[in-house]
Structure formats: C-alpha cells, structure tokens
Design a protein around this motif. Structure first.
Motif, PDB file in Angstrom:
ATOM      1  N   ILE A   1       0.838  -1.198   0.000  1.00 44.51           N
ATOM      2  CA  ILE A   1       0.000   0.000   0.000  1.00 44.51           C
ATOM      3  C   ILE A   1       0.874   1.250   0.000  1.00 44.51           C
ATOM      4  O   ILE A   1       1.816   1.360   0.787  1.00 44.51           O
ATOM      5  N   LEU A   2       0.529   2.172  -0.881  1.00 38.48           N
ATOM      6  CA  LEU A   2       1.159   3.486  -0.887  1.00 38.48           C
ATOM      7  C   LEU A   2       0.105   4.505  -0.474  1.00 38.48           C
ATOM      8  O   LEU A   2      -0.930   4.629  -1.123  1.00 38.48           O
ATOM      9  N   ILE A   3       0.369   5.204   0.630  1.00 39.33           N
ATOM     10  CA  ILE A   3      -0.523   6.282   1.052  1.00 39.33           C
ATOM     11  C   ILE A   3       0.003   7.565   0.425  1.00 39.33           C
ATOM     12  O   ILE A   3       1.118   7.996   0.706  1.00 39.33           O
ATOM     13  N   LEU A   4      -0.793   8.124  -0.478  1.00 37.02           N
ATOM     14  CA  LEU A   4      -0.456   9.370  -1.160  1.00 37.02           C
ATOM     15  C   LEU A   4      -1.089  10.527  -0.389  1.00 37.02           C
ATOM     16  O   LEU A   4      -2.294  10.517  -0.155  1.00 37.02           O
ATOM     17  N   VAL A   5      -0.275  11.488  -0.011  1.00 35.60           N
ATOM     18  CA  VAL A   5      -0.742  12.599   0.803  1.00 35.60           C
ATOM     19  C   VAL A   5      -0.785  13.870  -0.035  1.00 35.60           C
ATOM     20  O   VAL A   5       0.217  14.259  -0.636  1.00 35.60           O
ATOM     21  N   GLY A   6      -1.947  14.502  -0.064  1.00 32.42           N
ATOM     22  CA  GLY A   6      -2.102  15.818  -0.675  1.00 32.42           C
ATOM     23  C   GLY A   6      -2.439  16.795   0.438  1.00 32.42           C
ATOM     24  O   GLY A   6      -3.536  16.729   0.983  1.00 32.42           O
ATOM     25  N   THR A   7      -1.493  17.642   0.796  1.00 30.99           N
ATOM     26  CA  THR A   7      -1.702  18.481   1.974  1.00 30.99           C
ATOM     27  C   THR A   7      -1.171  19.890   1.772  1.00 30.99           C
ATOM     28  O   THR A   7      -0.227  20.098   1.001  1.00 30.99           O
ATOM     29  N   GLU A   8      -1.780  20.818   2.446  1.00 28.60           N
ATOM     30  CA  GLU A   8      -1.304  22.197   2.496  1.00 28.60           C
ATOM     31  C   GLU A   8      -0.925  22.559   3.934  1.00 28.60           C
ATOM     32  O   GLU A   8       0.119  23.121   4.169  1.00 28.60           O
ATOM     33  N   SER A   9      -1.783  22.212   4.886  1.00 25.29           N
ATOM     34  CA  SER A   9      -1.560  22.618   6.275  1.00 25.29           C
ATOM     35  C   SER A   9      -1.076  21.485   7.178  1.00 25.29           C
ATOM     36  O   SER A   9      -0.793  21.713   8.341  1.00 25.29           O
ATOM     37  N   GLY A  10      -1.015  20.267   6.655  1.00 23.10           N
ATOM     38  CA  GLY A  10      -0.542  19.139   7.449  1.00 23.10           C
ATOM     39  C   GLY A  10      -1.624  18.205   7.951  1.00 23.10           C
ATOM     40  O   GLY A  10      -1.314  17.142   8.503  1.00 23.10           O
ATOM     41  N   ASN A  11      -2.910  18.543   7.775  1.00 28.13           N
ATOM     42  CA  ASN A  11      -3.972  17.666   8.257  1.00 28.13           C
ATOM     43  C   ASN A  11      -3.992  16.322   7.538  1.00 28.13           C
ATOM     44  O   ASN A  11      -4.169  15.281   8.163  1.00 28.13           O
ATOM     45  N   ALA A  12      -3.801  16.320   6.234  1.00 26.03           N
ATOM     46  CA  ALA A  12      -3.794  15.064   5.493  1.00 26.03           C
ATOM     47  C   ALA A  12      -2.591  14.215   5.901  1.00 26.03           C
ATOM     48  O   ALA A  12      -2.690  12.983   5.979  1.00 26.03           O
ATOM     49  N   GLN A  13      -1.467  14.836   6.173  1.00 30.37           N
ATOM     50  CA  GLN A  13      -0.288  14.097   6.642  1.00 30.37           C
ATOM     51  C   GLN A  13      -0.565  13.462   8.005  1.00 30.37           C
ATOM     52  O   GLN A  13      -0.189  12.312   8.250  1.00 30.37           O
ATOM     53  N   MET A  14      -1.256  14.186   8.874  1.00 30.00           N
ATOM     54  CA  MET A  14      -1.625  13.652  10.190  1.00 30.00           C
ATOM     55  C   MET A  14      -2.501  12.408  10.030  1.00 30.00           C
ATOM     56  O   MET A  14      -2.307  11.409  10.721  1.00 30.00           O
TER      57      MET A  14
ATOM     58  N   LYS B   1       4.001   2.526  -9.399  1.00 32.12           N
ATOM     59  CA  LYS B   1       4.112   1.183  -9.974  1.00 32.12           C
ATOM     60  C   LYS B   1       4.448   0.077  -8.980  1.00 32.12           C
ATOM     61  O   LYS B   1       3.983  -1.040  -9.134  1.00 32.12           O
ATOM     62  N   SER B   2       5.247   0.340  -7.966  1.00 27.08           N
ATOM     63  CA  SER B   2       5.674  -0.736  -7.071  1.00 27.08           C
ATOM     64  C   SER B   2       4.645  -1.052  -5.980  1.00 27.08           C
ATOM     65  O   SER B   2       4.912  -1.854  -5.096  1.00 27.08           O
ATOM     66  N   HIS B   3       3.480  -0.457  -6.052  1.00 28.57           N
ATOM     67  CA  HIS B   3       2.417  -0.707  -5.076  1.00 28.57           C
ATOM     68  C   HIS B   3       1.149  -1.109  -5.820  1.00 28.57           C
ATOM     69  O   HIS B   3       0.823  -0.534  -6.857  1.00 28.57           O
ATOM     70  N   ASP B   4       0.439  -2.099  -5.275  1.00 29.25           N
ATOM     71  CA  ASP B   4      -0.792  -2.531  -5.940  1.00 29.25           C
ATOM     72  C   ASP B   4      -2.034  -1.833  -5.382  1.00 29.25           C
ATOM     73  O   ASP B   4      -3.070  -1.797  -6.019  1.00 29.25           O
ATOM     74  N   VAL B   5      -1.916  -1.251  -4.193  1.00 25.80           N
ATOM     75  CA  VAL B   5      -3.043  -0.540  -3.593  1.00 25.80           C
ATOM     76  C   VAL B   5      -2.575   0.855  -3.207  1.00 25.80           C
ATOM     77  O   VAL B   5      -1.490   1.032  -2.644  1.00 25.80           O
ATOM     78  N   LEU B   6      -3.398   1.835  -3.522  1.00 24.89           N
ATOM     79  CA  LEU B   6      -3.106   3.226  -3.196  1.00 24.89           C
ATOM     80  C   LEU B   6      -4.189   3.723  -2.248  1.00 24.89           C
ATOM     81  O   LEU B   6      -5.362   3.383  -2.407  1.00 24.89           O
ATOM     82  N   LEU B   7      -3.792   4.494  -1.273  1.00 24.22           N
ATOM     83  CA  LEU B   7      -4.748   5.156  -0.398  1.00 24.22           C
ATOM     84  C   LEU B   7      -4.419   6.635  -0.467  1.00 24.22           C
ATOM     85  O   LEU B   7      -3.333   7.058  -0.073  1.00 24.22           O
ATOM     86  N   VAL B   8      -5.339   7.408  -1.014  1.00 23.98           N
ATOM     87  CA  VAL B   8      -5.114   8.835  -1.197  1.00 23.98           C
ATOM     88  C   VAL B   8      -5.794   9.581  -0.059  1.00 23.98           C
ATOM     89  O   VAL B   8      -6.983   9.386   0.196  1.00 23.98           O
ATOM     90  N   VAL B   9      -5.018  10.404   0.629  1.00 27.82           N
ATOM     91  CA  VAL B   9      -5.546  11.285   1.673  1.00 27.82           C
ATOM     92  C   VAL B   9      -5.312  12.697   1.162  1.00 27.82           C
ATOM     93  O   VAL B   9      -4.178  13.164   1.098  1.00 27.82           O
ATOM     94  N   CYS B  10      -6.394  13.350   0.740  1.00 29.60           N
ATOM     95  CA  CYS B  10      -6.243  14.609   0.021  1.00 29.60           C
ATOM     96  C   CYS B  10      -7.080  15.717   0.644  1.00 29.60           C
ATOM     97  O   CYS B  10      -8.307  15.606   0.737  1.00 29.60           O
ATOM     98  N   ALA B  11      -6.406  16.785   1.021  1.00 30.42           N
ATOM     99  CA  ALA B  11      -7.065  17.981   1.533  1.00 30.42           C
ATOM    100  C   ALA B  11      -7.594  18.810   0.364  1.00 30.42           C
ATOM    101  O   ALA B  11      -7.365  18.489  -0.804  1.00 30.42           O
ATOM    102  N   THR B  12      -8.280  19.879   0.718  1.00 29.14           N
ATOM    103  CA  THR B  12      -8.783  20.840  -0.256  1.00 29.14           C
ATOM    104  C   THR B  12      -8.344  22.224   0.214  1.00 29.14           C
ATOM    105  O   THR B  12      -8.357  22.504   1.407  1.00 29.14           O
ATOM    106  N   HIS B  13      -7.943  23.050  -0.709  1.00 27.67           N
ATOM    107  CA  HIS B  13      -7.615  24.426  -0.337  1.00 27.67           C
ATOM    108  C   HIS B  13      -8.139  25.370  -1.397  1.00 27.67           C
ATOM    109  O   HIS B  13      -8.579  24.949  -2.466  1.00 27.67           O
ATOM    110  N   GLY B  14      -8.105  26.648  -1.090  1.00 30.53           N
ATOM    111  CA  GLY B  14      -8.584  27.638  -2.047  1.00 30.53           C
ATOM    112  C   GLY B  14     -10.040  27.414  -2.401  1.00 30.53           C
ATOM    113  O   GLY B  14     -10.875  27.164  -1.546  1.00 30.53           O
ATOM    114  N   SER B  15     -10.319  27.443  -3.678  1.00 27.39           N
ATOM    115  CA  SER B  15     -11.690  27.252  -4.167  1.00 27.39           C
ATOM    116  C   SER B  15     -11.904  25.829  -4.641  1.00 27.39           C
ATOM    117  O   SER B  15     -12.224  25.581  -5.801  1.00 27.39           O
TER     118      SER B  15
END
Length: 170
Positions: free
Chosen positions: A26-39, A68-82
């Motif tokens: 599993i690869l956890i992909l983090v999309g963050t601006e303020s650190g909440n998604a990383q937390m 490519k080297s991971h078969d499962v992805l878990l995306v944790v993605c924040a939202t910012h701006g509009s």
C-alpha cells in the motif's frame, strides 16, 4: 536432508490469515497544504501495518512511475482555495489527467478533507483526484470518505473508523 516442519500454532494462523486476506503493498499518497492530510496518513499507517500489509507514505509522488511498485493506493487529500488540489499532489493529478496511463491493475481508497462551510467546493481537491484515478482505470475500494473540518476538527479520528472497514476490502 530432512524437510522443514510445517508451521504450527500462531505462526500457522498468521500465515493462513495472510493467504486468505492477501497482503498488499500500500502506498498512502498525501495531498496536503496545512498538514492535516499528513496527520491522517500517519495515523493510518500503523493500522494497515498491523493488518499485515506493507505500507509506504509519500507526499512527493509526481508521476505514474512513482505508483508502480504498489498494488493498492490510499489517497488522503485535503482541499484548499476554491476546491483546489494541494500543491504537492497537483503534478501527479495533472500528469494522470493529461496522459491517462493505465492504472487498471491498481486498487485505491480515497479520503477527502474539506470544510462544509464552503458547500460548493466541499472536499473538491479529493473529489478531483478521485475522478482522475477513475479516468485512468484504477478501481476504488469502498466509498470515498469525506471529512468535514467544520464538524470534525480531528480528521484522523473519522479516518481511523473508516479504515477498519476499508482494510477488509484490500
């Protein structure tokens, strides 16, 4: 040479459970601006490790090759701006949308963070990234979790509850 004995007891039970359940990379992909998604990602990693999966966390994936080297992805993605995708994961989202690589061999989960006080753009970053993965043929496991910061100030708590059901789908 004598053959090795078959595992017994707890070792045999863990091996059988891993075989039945399947062990994922599993690869956890983090999309963050303020650190909440990383937390959130940092809170989920030990839960998935304890389920027997190998788990990596990154906020730097920028190309399909990074997946490519991971078969499962878990995306944790924040939202910012509009309703925008966070700056660190934007290059990956743009590349996937533009090039549409075949990700049909990947399964993924989506946790979108947002604030319902911005109703029109609530969880917009996560929803956009979710759409891009679907366009590339990745198969989402379970429902997307949408965490509302206006009612849930600690997004990791809601994500920890959600991941219990999600990890059974992996």
């Amino acid at each position: 040479m004598r053959p090795c004995p078959a595992p017994t007891g707890r070792v045999a039970g863990r091996l059988a459970a891993a075989y039945v359940r399947g062990v994922a990379s599993i690869l956890i992909l983090v999309g963050t601006e303020s650190g909440n998604a990383q937390m959130v990602a940092d809170a989920l990693k030990p839960v998935l490790l304890s389920a027997g999966h190998s788990v990596d966390v990154t906020d730097k994936a920028a190309t399909p090759t990074d997946l490519k080297s991971h078969d499962v992805l878990l995306v944790v993605c924040a939202t910012h701006g509009s309703g925008d995708i966070p700056t660190n994961i934007l290059p990956l989202a743009e590349t996937l949308e533009r090039d549409r690589p075949d990700l049909s061999s990947h399964r993924y989960g989506m946790i979108a963070l947002g604030d319902m006080t911005y109703q029109d753009t609530f969880c917009g970053g996560g929803k956009k990234v979710d759409k891009v993965f679907t366009l590339c043929g990745a198969q989402r496991l379970g429902a997307r979790l949408e965490v509302d910061a206006s009612s849930q100030p600690l997004p990791d708590e809601e994500a920890l509850t959600w991941v219990e059901d999600w990890k059974a789908l992996v």
